[in-house]
Motif scaffolding. Structure first.
Motif, mmCIF file in Angstrom:
data_model
loop_
_atom_site.group_PDB
_atom_site.id
_atom_site.type_symbol
_atom_site.label_atom_id
_atom_site.label_comp_id
_atom_site.label_asym_id
_atom_site.label_seq_id
_atom_site.Cartn_x
_atom_site.Cartn_y
_atom_site.Cartn_z
ATOM 1 N N ALA A 60 0.746 -0.874 -0.253
ATOM 2 C CA ALA A 60 -0.018 0.395 0.267
ATOM 3 C C ALA A 60 0.705 1.213 0.444
ATOM 4 C CB ALA A 60 -0.906 0.204 1.142
ATOM 5 N N MET A 61 0.547 2.798 -0.063
ATOM 6 C CA MET A 61 1.161 3.404 -0.807
ATOM 7 C C MET A 61 -0.081 4.406 0.412
ATOM 8 S SD MET A 61 2.015 5.836 -3.676
ATOM 9 C CE MET A 61 3.272 5.017 -4.133
ATOM 10 N N ALA A 62 0.402 5.615 1.268
ATOM 11 C CA ALA A 62 -0.530 6.141 2.155
ATOM 12 C C ALA A 62 -0.922 7.574 1.022
ATOM 13 C CB ALA A 62 0.161 6.581 3.544
ATOM 14 N N HIS A 63 -2.244 8.031 1.747
ATOM 15 C CA HIS A 63 -2.480 9.412 1.174
ATOM 16 C C HIS A 63 -2.762 10.230 2.611
ATOM 17 C CE1 HIS A 63 -3.588 13.336 -0.631
ATOM 18 N NE2 HIS A 63 -4.573 12.494 -0.511
ATOM 19 N N VAL A 102 8.366 -5.367 0.251
ATOM 20 C CA VAL A 102 8.683 -4.255 -0.202
ATOM 21 C C VAL A 102 10.157 -3.340 0.152
ATOM 22 C CG1 VAL A 102 6.479 -3.174 -0.597
ATOM 23 C CG2 VAL A 102 6.997 -3.719 1.273
ATOM 24 N N ALA A 103 10.769 -4.769 1.508
ATOM 25 C CA ALA A 103 11.582 -3.564 1.745
ATOM 26 C C ALA A 103 12.542 -3.309 0.724
ATOM 27 C CB ALA A 103 12.513 -5.419 1.857
ATOM 28 N N GLY A 104 12.544 -1.966 1.400
ATOM 29 C CA GLY A 104 13.782 -1.232 1.296
ATOM 30 C C GLY A 104 13.920 -0.520 -0.830
ATOM 31 N N ASN A 105 12.618 -0.352 -0.222
ATOM 32 C CA ASN A 105 11.325 0.543 -1.583
ATOM 33 C C ASN A 105 12.214 1.935 -2.601
ATOM 34 O OD1 ASN A 105 8.558 1.975 -1.005
ATOM 35 N ND2 ASN A 105 8.650 -0.034 0.193
ATOM 36 N N GLY A 106 11.694 2.377 -1.283
ATOM 37 C CA GLY A 106 12.036 3.791 -1.329
ATOM 38 C C GLY A 106 11.441 4.846 -1.742
ATOM 39 N N GLU A 107 10.270 3.825 -2.573
ATOM 40 C CA GLU A 107 8.267 4.970 -2.646
ATOM 41 C C GLU A 107 7.149 5.290 -1.525
ATOM 42 O OE1 GLU A 107 7.983 5.972 -5.466
ATOM 43 O OE2 GLU A 107 10.274 4.332 -6.897
ATOM 44 N N GLY A 108 7.905 4.618 -0.375
ATOM 45 C CA GLY A 108 6.553 5.336 0.729
ATOM 46 C C GLY A 108 6.234 3.768 0.955
ATOM 47 N N LEU A 109 6.081 3.134 0.214
ATOM 48 C CA LEU A 109 5.436 1.855 0.120
ATOM 49 C C LEU A 109 4.991 0.620 1.345
ATOM 50 C CD1 LEU A 109 5.626 0.861 -3.172
ATOM 51 C CD2 LEU A 109 3.504 1.048 -2.555
ATOM 52 N N PHE A 110 4.415 -0.003 2.030
ATOM 53 C CA PHE A 110 4.368 -0.808 2.897
ATOM 54 C C PHE A 110 3.381 -2.269 3.026
ATOM 55 C CE2 PHE A 110 1.598 2.557 3.519
ATOM 56 C CZ PHE A 110 0.332 1.950 3.710
ATOM 57 N N GLU A 111 3.670 -3.066 3.574
ATOM 58 C CA GLU A 111 2.390 -4.041 3.516
ATOM 59 C C GLU A 111 1.298 -3.777 4.808
ATOM 60 O OE1 GLU A 111 2.650 -8.491 5.897
ATOM 61 O OE2 GLU A 111 4.626 -7.548 4.683
ATOM 62 N N ILE A 112 0.515 -4.164 4.545
ATOM 63 C CA ILE A 112 -1.139 -3.739 5.344
ATOM 64 C C ILE A 112 -1.762 -5.460 5.066
ATOM 65 C CG2 ILE A 112 -1.779 -2.786 3.985
ATOM 66 C CD1 ILE A 112 -4.044 -1.552 6.370
#
Length: 293
Positions: free
Chosen positions: A154-157, A215-225
Motif C-alpha cells: 500500500a501507499m498512504a495518502h 516491499v523491503a527497501g523500496n524507497g517509494e513509501g510503500l508498506f505492507e498491510i
C-alpha cells in the motif's frame, strides 16, 4: 405525488446514463429529449430546473471529467484518442475546450494536474446531483461474508482529499512497473477517516494492491498491510465516487442499527472492481466492506 416524482427522476437518470455512455457521440437536446420521453420544446428547461445546470454545460463537464481522468491516470492513451473518445473532432478543438474549462492544456494537465482547478470546474455537477438525484440503495444490497486474510502493498495518502489524484498517479506508476495489473491483482482502499467530518490535513486513506511482492527497501513509501480475516458486511456500490459517501452512510445509519451486528476494531475498506474511466462512470463498481465481530 411521491410516485410521480420518482417516475420523473427515473426519466432524468436515464438521460444522465445515456450521456455517460455516449460521450464520444453528438448529443443533441432533441435526441436526449427522446431518450427521456419528454417534449423537445421543454427539455432544456426541465433539465436545468432539476439539476441547476444546462444540458450542454453538463455534457461538457462530463466529457472534461473523463478526459481529465484519462490524461492523469491512463498515460498510455494518446491525447488524440482521448479527444475523439470525448466527442471532439480534433486535438486542437479538444485542447481549446480543455484549457477554457480547466486552465491547462491537455498535455500540461497530463504532466502536472492542477486538481484544485479541476474540482472547482466539476463542482456544479457534484452539487446539483447531490441536491436532486437521490442515491437509491435497495434493502437487499448488503450481504454478510467471511473475508479471507489479504496482504496488500500500500501507499498512504495523507492530506486534503482533493489532492488524492497525485497519490493515485504515483501508485499506478509503481504497480505498472511491477506488472501488477488490476485484472490479476485486486485493488483496495483502506479508509481511516471520514473526509466530511475530519480536517483535510487529517484525512488518511491507503491505496493498496493484493500481492505477495516484497516491499523491503523500496524507497517509494510503500508498506505492507494485512486485511484481517473475519466477518464483513459488504455493499456493492455501482456508479460514481461522488455518491460513494451515500452508500457508506447507508451502511452506518440504516443497515447497522437494524442488523444487530457489532463492529470490529478495523477500518472500513473497499475493493475497486470496475474502474472509471475504463467503463462509463455509472457502470463503475466498488465493494464496501464493514468489518464485524
Amino acid at each position: 405525488m411521491a410516485t410521480r416524482m420518482a417516475a420523473y427522476y427515473t426519466r432524468l437518470r436515464k438521460v444522465l446514463r445515456h450521456i455517460d455512455t455516449h460521450l464520444a457521440d453528438e448529443l443533441t437536446a432533441a435526441h436526449l429529449s427522446e431518450v427521456a420521453a419528454l417534449s423537445k420544446y421543454h427539455f432544456h428547461r426541465q433539465f436545468s430546473a432539476l439539476l441547476g445546470i444546462g444540458v450542454y454545460r453538463y455534457i461538457q463537464l462530463r466529457r472534461m471529467k473523463r478526459a481529465a481522468f484519462q490524461l492523469a491516470f491512463r498515460l498510455e492513451q494518446p491525447i488524440t484518442d482521448i479527444a475523439i473518445a470525448n466527442g471532439y473532432d480534433s486535438p486542437e478543438a479538444f485542447s481549446r475546450a480543455f484549457k477554457r474549462c480547466l486552465g491547462q492544456t491537455p498535455s500540461g494537465f497530463r504532466r502536472l494536474p492542477q486538481w484544485w482547478a479541476w474540482h472547482e470546474a466539476y463542482h456544479p455537477i457534484m452539487a446539483s446531483e447531490a441536491r436532486h438525484m437521490q442515491h437509491l440503495i435497495p434493502q437487499e444490497a448488503v450481504s454478510l461474508i467471511e473475508f479471507p486474510a489479504t496482504r496488500l502493498v500500500a501507499m498512504a495518502h495523507q492530506g486534503h482529499p482533493a489532492l488524492i489524484g497525485n497519490t493515485v498517479r504515483r501508485f499506478i506508476a509503481w504497480r505498472k512497473g511491477k506488472q501488477l495489473p488490476p485484472h490479476r491483482h485486486a485493488t483496495f482502499n483502506v479508509l481511516y477517516t471520514d473526509p466530511a467530518e475530519s480536517p483535510p490535513a487529517d484525512f488518511r486513506m491507503d491505496i493498496g494492491v493484493a500481492t505477495e511482492l516484497s516491499v523491503a527497501g523500496n524507497g517509494e513509501g510503500l508498506f505492507e498491510i494485512i486485511l484481517p480475516a473475519g466477518r464483513c458486511a459488504v455493499l456493492r456500490h455501482i456508479g460514481s465516487d461522488d455518491t460513494l459517501a451515500a452508500s457508506v452512510h447507508y451502511l452506518y445509519a440504516v443497515w447497522l442499527p437494524q442488523s444487530g451486528e457489532t463492529l470490529r476494531d478495523f477500518p472500513l475498506y473497499c475493493q475497486r472492481v470496475r474502474f472509471f474511466p475504463d467503463v462509463a462512470e455509472h457502470e463503475a463498481i466498488t465493494d464496501i466492506f464493514l468489518p464485524l465481530l
